[in-house]
Design an enzyme around this catalytic site. Structure first.
Site, short mmCIF file in Angstrom:
data_model
loop_
_atom_site.label_atom_id
_atom_site.label_comp_id
_atom_site.label_asym_id
_atom_site.label_seq_id
_atom_site.Cartn_x
_atom_site.Cartn_y
_atom_site.Cartn_z
CE1 TYR A 232 -3.95 -2.15 0.50
CE2 TYR A 232 -2.58 -3.28 2.12
CZ TYR A 232 -3.71 -3.24 1.33
OH TYR A 232 -4.59 -4.28 1.35
CG HIS B 76 -6.90 4.95 1.09
ND1 HIS B 76 -7.67 6.09 1.18
CD2 HIS B 76 -7.67 3.96 1.62
CE1 HIS B 76 -8.84 5.79 1.75
NE2 HIS B 76 -8.86 4.51 2.02
CG PHE C 38 -5.18 -2.66 7.36
CD1 PHE C 38 -4.76 -2.54 6.05
CD2 PHE C 38 -4.62 -3.63 8.17
CE1 PHE C 38 -3.78 -3.39 5.54
CE2 PHE C 38 -3.64 -4.48 7.67
CZ PHE C 38 -3.22 -4.36 6.35
CG ASN D 163 -11.51 -0.95 8.09
OD1 ASN D 163 -10.42 -1.18 8.59
ND2 ASN D 163 -12.32 -1.89 7.65
CG ASP E 53 -7.19 9.32 0.99
OD1 ASP E 53 -7.02 9.02 2.20
OD2 ASP E 53 -8.03 8.76 0.27
CG ASN F 76 -14.40 3.26 5.16
OD1 ASN F 76 -15.55 3.63 5.38
ND2 ASN F 76 -14.11 2.44 4.17
#
Length: 194
Positions: A17, A22, A64, A66, A91, A112
């Site tokens: 990632y 994100h 992560f 969320n 973002d 989220n």
């Protein structure tokens, strides 16, 4: 604006990632840590990577996106940092690449990470530094879009925006919202074209 004591960059952990849209919040915290000479290191009790610069804390949640609120609330509660002294860098699909907006409170826009932070803190009254990544154009394409790397020209605009955030850091650090916004809220080159 209160002087921020906790600066949170949102993103997802792991090499898969690292370069995705994100993760622009992580990119900012990495740059700010280098600027402030603050070493970032994993801290299990705060569920993230943490750095300290004087009385300020830098945080990249490792939970992560969320579940970002788990990390933010753990550090904020431990050091008794109220919501109005938290700056969350994230973002934003509603802004074009290169655009920046500084604001306090408000909705989460379906983000989220923000949603979870609001739920865990029990308030939306924290500061946000919204970094534009653009929108794919269709709602169904959003999930895949934010988890992909920006195109080269988009990355250049985002990098220029991150540079502007660092230029505005002294004003942000001092809690001078108006002065920070004068630096941050300029139109990037692609918006200035007729």
């Amino acid at each position: 604006m209160s002087e921020p004591r906790l600066i949170v960059g949102l993103g997802n952990p792991g090499a898969d990632y690292a370069d995705t849209r994100h993760n622009v919040g992580f990119w900012f915290v990495d740059r700010l840590a280098a600027e402030l000479r603050a070493a970032l290191a994993p801290q299990g009790r705060f569920f993230g990577t943490v750095g300290r610069a004087g009385e300020r804390w830098l945080l990249q949640p490792a939970t992560f996106m969320n579940r970002s609120g788990q990390s933010v609330s753990a550090l904020a509660q431990f050091y008794r940092i109220p919501a109005e002294e938290i700056l969350v860098v994230h973002d934003d699909l509603d802004l074009p690449p290169g655009s920046i907006r500084l604001k306090k409170g408000g909705g989460n826009g379906g983000h989220n990470g923000l949603k979870d932070i609001q739920a865990r803190l029990g308030t939306a009254d924290f500061w946000r530094l919204r970094l534009g990544i653009g929108h794919p154009g269709e709602r169904d394409a959003v999930a895949g879009y934010v988890l992909k790397a920006p195109r080269r020209e988009e990355r250049e605009m985002i990098d220029a925006a991150l540079d502007r955030c660092l230029i505005a850091w002294p004003q942000l650090a001092a809690g001078d919202t108006a002065a920070a916004q004068r630096i941050l809220h300029v139109k990037p080159p692609q918006e200035s074209l007729p």
